[in-house]
Design a protein around this motif. Sequence first.
Motif, PDB file in Angstrom:
ATOM      1  N   GLY A 161       0.725  -1.325  -0.252  1.00  0.00           N
ATOM      2  CA  GLY A 161      -0.179  -0.041   0.054  1.00  0.00           C
ATOM      3  C   GLY A 161       0.853   1.290   0.071  1.00  0.00           C
ATOM      4  N   TYR A 180      -6.341   0.995  -5.559  1.00  0.00           N
ATOM      5  CA  TYR A 180      -5.961  -0.093  -4.722  1.00  0.00           C
ATOM      6  C   TYR A 180      -6.890  -1.433  -5.248  1.00  0.00           C
ATOM      7  CZ  TYR A 180      -3.955   3.040  -1.496  1.00  0.00           C
ATOM      8  OH  TYR A 180      -3.324   4.563  -1.202  1.00  0.00           O
ATOM      9  N   TYR A 194      -1.855  -4.233  -6.690  1.00  0.00           N
ATOM     10  CA  TYR A 194      -1.069  -4.793  -5.561  1.00  0.00           C
ATOM     11  C   TYR A 194      -0.172  -5.584  -6.038  1.00  0.00           C
ATOM     12  CZ  TYR A 194      -3.623  -2.963  -1.482  1.00  0.00           C
ATOM     13  OH  TYR A 194      -3.997  -2.204  -0.553  1.00  0.00           O
TER      14      TYR A 194
END
Length: 128
Positions: free
Chosen positions: A75, A91, A96
Amino acid sequence: MELAKGIVDASPDQEDADQDCNRNSDDHQQNLPWCICRKCRAMDQPRENVCCRRCICVTTTDAFENLVLDRDVLGVAIVSRSFIYADEPVYTPASYRMAAYRQWTMWQHGYLGRGNRRVMPSYVVWAV
């Protein structure tokens, strides 16, 4: 970069262990002769069949867990990249995954620059 050196540079003891590992043969070695760590899986493209070449796979280290797989670290990496490019952070699972790939590359190879790419070991692709 000290952290990367500890993993990338093989010590004499590690080189001896790797050679001993080469002597061991089992089903995994016979099916994937290019894999030494026994964590790799076959990839679709032959050029993607890359191994760390160590008996003890890098994916089993705490550093791998912390730097490449930890959701909080990823993050922060996403936010940092969004600041650099003046974008809003996104996100999603794909963002990721890309952050994890970037973390791996930075950890193992340092900054490569635009257009300079390395093939990621198959165990890293599967772990991420």
